[in-house]
Design an enzyme around this catalytic site. Structure first.
Site, PDB file in Angstrom:
ATOM      1  N   GLY A  26       0.831  -1.275  -0.079  1.00 22.80           N
ATOM      2  CA  GLY A  26       0.287   0.038  -0.119  1.00 22.80           C
ATOM      3  C   GLY A  26       0.805   1.314   0.075  1.00 22.80           C
ATOM      4  O   GLY A  26       2.026   1.275   0.061  1.00 22.80           O
ATOM      5  N   GLN A  27      -0.031   2.523  -0.142  1.00 27.63           N
ATOM      6  CA  GLN A  27       0.771   3.698  -0.296  1.00 27.63           C
ATOM      7  C   GLN A  27       1.386   4.237   1.184  1.00 27.63           C
ATOM      8  O   GLN A  27       2.549   4.650   1.148  1.00 27.63           O
ATOM      9  CB  GLN A  27      -0.097   4.937  -0.793  1.00 27.63           C
ATOM     10  CG  GLN A  27      -1.275   5.067  -0.013  1.00 27.63           C
ATOM     11  CD  GLN A  27      -1.917   6.350  -0.193  1.00 27.63           C
ATOM     12  OE1 GLN A  27      -1.330   7.329  -1.137  1.00 27.63           O
ATOM     13  NE2 GLN A  27      -3.073   6.641   0.361  1.00 27.63           N
ATOM     14  N   ILE A  28       1.101   3.867   2.218  1.00 26.96           N
ATOM     15  CA  ILE A  28       1.569   4.148   3.606  1.00 26.96           C
ATOM     16  C   ILE A  28       3.013   3.603   3.600  1.00 26.96           C
ATOM     17  O   ILE A  28       3.937   4.103   3.624  1.00 26.96           O
ATOM     18  CB  ILE A  28       0.770   4.034   4.723  1.00 26.96           C
ATOM     19  CG1 ILE A  28      -0.390   4.866   4.706  1.00 26.96           C
ATOM     20  CG2 ILE A  28       1.682   3.972   5.931  1.00 26.96           C
ATOM     21  CD1 ILE A  28      -1.202   4.764   5.825  1.00 26.96           C
ATOM     22  N   GLN A 124      -4.176 -11.644  13.072  1.00 24.38           N
ATOM     23  CA  GLN A 124      -2.576 -11.351  13.345  1.00 24.38           C
ATOM     24  C   GLN A 124      -2.286 -11.594  14.765  1.00 24.38           C
ATOM     25  O   GLN A 124      -1.052 -11.651  14.945  1.00 24.38           O
ATOM     26  CB  GLN A 124      -2.678  -9.971  12.736  1.00 24.38           C
ATOM     27  CG  GLN A 124      -3.076  -9.827  11.352  1.00 24.38           C
ATOM     28  CD  GLN A 124      -2.530  -8.586  10.419  1.00 24.38           C
ATOM     29  OE1 GLN A 124      -2.337  -7.619  11.228  1.00 24.38           O
ATOM     30  NE2 GLN A 124      -2.689  -8.717   8.988  1.00 24.38           N
ATOM     31  N   ASN A 143      -6.951   1.567  10.478  1.00 26.94           N
ATOM     32  CA  ASN A 143      -8.027   1.833  11.169  1.00 26.94           C
ATOM     33  C   ASN A 143      -9.150   0.852  11.194  1.00 26.94           C
ATOM     34  O   ASN A 143      -9.256   0.261  10.371  1.00 26.94           O
ATOM     35  CB  ASN A 143      -8.388   3.318  10.574  1.00 26.94           C
ATOM     36  CG  ASN A 143      -7.523   4.482  10.812  1.00 26.94           C
ATOM     37  OD1 ASN A 143      -7.149   4.400  12.033  1.00 26.94           O
ATOM     38  ND2 ASN A 143      -7.274   5.296   9.808  1.00 26.94           N
ATOM     39  N   ASP A 171      -1.699  12.639  14.751  1.00 22.20           N
ATOM     40  CA  ASP A 171      -2.336  13.726  15.113  1.00 22.20           C
ATOM     41  C   ASP A 171      -1.656  14.597  15.909  1.00 22.20           C
ATOM     42  O   ASP A 171      -1.734  15.821  16.014  1.00 22.20           O
ATOM     43  CB  ASP A 171      -3.583  13.053  16.028  1.00 22.20           C
ATOM     44  CG  ASP A 171      -4.476  12.005  15.095  1.00 22.20           C
ATOM     45  OD1 ASP A 171      -5.065  12.239  14.009  1.00 22.20           O
ATOM     46  OD2 ASP A 171      -4.561  10.776  15.505  1.00 22.20           O
ATOM     47  N   ARG A 174       0.513  16.654  13.755  1.00 22.51           N
ATOM     48  CA  ARG A 174      -0.449  17.678  13.067  1.00 22.51           C
ATOM     49  C   ARG A 174      -0.704  18.729  14.062  1.00 22.51           C
ATOM     50  O   ARG A 174      -0.755  20.128  13.772  1.00 22.51           O
ATOM     51  CB  ARG A 174      -1.924  17.030  12.663  1.00 22.51           C
ATOM     52  CG  ARG A 174      -1.768  16.230  11.465  1.00 22.51           C
ATOM     53  CD  ARG A 174      -3.166  15.199  11.307  1.00 22.51           C
ATOM     54  NE  ARG A 174      -3.107  14.618   9.823  1.00 22.51           N
ATOM     55  CZ  ARG A 174      -3.648  13.564   9.717  1.00 22.51           C
ATOM     56  NH1 ARG A 174      -4.624  13.253  10.775  1.00 22.51           N
ATOM     57  NH2 ARG A 174      -3.738  12.925   8.681  1.00 22.51           N
ATOM     58  N   HIS A 199      -8.221   7.489  17.514  1.00 19.51           N
ATOM     59  CA  HIS A 199      -7.731   8.053  16.333  1.00 19.51           C
ATOM     60  C   HIS A 199      -9.008   8.408  15.553  1.00 19.51           C
ATOM     61  O   HIS A 199      -9.098   7.498  14.592  1.00 19.51           O
ATOM     62  CB  HIS A 199      -6.705   7.320  15.958  1.00 19.51           C
ATOM     63  CG  HIS A 199      -6.264   7.829  14.461  1.00 19.51           C
ATOM     64  ND1 HIS A 199      -5.561   9.039  14.179  1.00 19.51           N
ATOM     65  CD2 HIS A 199      -6.086   7.092  13.234  1.00 19.51           C
ATOM     66  CE1 HIS A 199      -5.250   9.038  12.908  1.00 19.51           C
ATOM     67  NE2 HIS A 199      -5.822   8.017  12.356  1.00 19.51           N
TER      68      HIS A 199
END
Length: 345
Positions: A26-28, A124, A143, A171, A174, A199
């Site tokens: 994935g992109q992350i 997992q 998430n 967060d 940010r 979150h």
């Protein structure tokens, strides 16, 4: 299976740490893997074995990621193992970064999203229990991160609950950045912001204990910003809604900033936090001094030493903060209670 090896005479004597990243196609993960592999997280002289887990249809993409890591010619990267098998991915782990999860799709009910993710993180967690080292440090990013982390921890009963945490550092970063921009200083001159709770859009970014270094002196955030209405209004909503704002602008979710936050979070677990500073992470609420319900993964201010976090105690909580802390806790209790019904199914 495609496996690559690197070695450099400087690092031959050190044992590699085994680090798992899930959702690795994935992109992350694409933004994250380079930082881990080049030493930004576990140390500039610490060799790394990277294990990349994703679903079977993504294995060709993972091979491409492996090729790119190979082409970086990174001296710390000893081995990369792409896999779709949990028994391979979770074996003898030192650190697990669980990025992959079921995203919310259009028309999906919240309970259906929780049910899908309970299945993922139950599996997992069981794999961590069966295959990983008991000292493994587990960071949940996918998430709903707090509740997914709780499910993973409950599914790995022999691994200490203190070894599990979820990501609220994005967060935190940010909030720190918003204050820094408002004051016209670098983000490094803002410390001790707090993210309380979930979150999600109910999180509470709190600057009542934040300090801003201006002209060589540490000022309380409210004194530095000089705009109480902004700090109690637009600042909070901006941080709460920042992820949605990024999606609206990019048409994709946060990746670069999420990867940076993951690196910050795991680096602090590995190396500790500076004296007098604390950071935010979602951790077990057991025996906290802030009246948060037990058996939640809730974001608190923590300081870290010797790879062990401790909730910062004794911070004064006013009525404004208490209301927001309770609201986000109530959302987490509801999430937990729903998720636990699926856990026993």
């Amino acid at each position: 299976m495609l496996t690559i090896f690197y070695s450099s005479y400087k690092y031959l004597s050190a044992e590699p740490v085994r680090v798992l990243v899930t959702g690795a196609a994935g992109q992350i993960a694409y933004s994250l893997l380079f930082g881990i592999a080049k030493g930004d997280v576990f140390g500039k002289d610490q060799p790394i074995t990277l294990i990349l887990l994703d679903i079977t249809p993504m294995l060709p993409v993972l091979d491409g990621v492996v090729m790119e890591l190979q082409d970086c010619a990174l001296p710390l990267l000893r081995e990369v193992i792409p896999t779709d098998k949990e028994e391979v991915a979770f074996k003898d782990l030192d650190a697990a970064i669980l990025v992959g999860s079921m995203p919310r799709r259009e028309g999906m009910e919240r309970k259906d999203l929780l049910k899908a993710n309970v299945a993922i993180f139950k599996s997992q967690g069981a794999a961590l229990e069966k295959y990983a080292k008991k000292t493994v440090k587990v960071l949940v990013v996918g998430n709903p991160a707090n509740t997914n982390c709780l499910i993973a921890a409950k599914s790995a009963p022999s691994i200490p609950k203190e070894n599990f945490s979820c990501l609220t550092r994005l967060d935190h970063n940010r909030a720190r950045s918003q204050v820094a921009m408002r004051c016209g200083v670098p983000a490094t001159q803002v410390k001790n912001v707090i993210i309380w709770g979930n979150h999600s859009s109910t999180q509470y970014p709190d600057v009542h204990h934040c300090k801003v270094n201006m002209a060589g002196s540490d000022l309380a955030c409210f004194a530095a910003v000089k705009d109480d209405d902004w700090l109690k209004g637009a600042f909070i909503s901006t941080v709460q809604q920042r992820g949605a704002a990024v999606i609206a602008a990019r048409k994709l979710s946060s990746a670069m900033s999420a990867a940076k936050a993951i690196c910050d979070h795991m680096r602090d677990i590995w190396s500790g936090t500076p004296e007098g500073e604390f950071v935010s992470m979602g951790v077990y609420s057991s025996s906290n001094s802030y009246g948060v319900a037990e058996d939640l993964i809730y974001s608190f201010p923590v300081h870290i030493k010797d790879k062990q976090w401790k909730i910062v105690d004794g911070l004064a909580i006013n009525d404004f903060s208490r209301g927001k802390m309770d609201a986000t806790a109530a959302e987490l209790v509801e999430e937990r209670d729903t998720a636990v019904t699926f856990l026993s199914a």
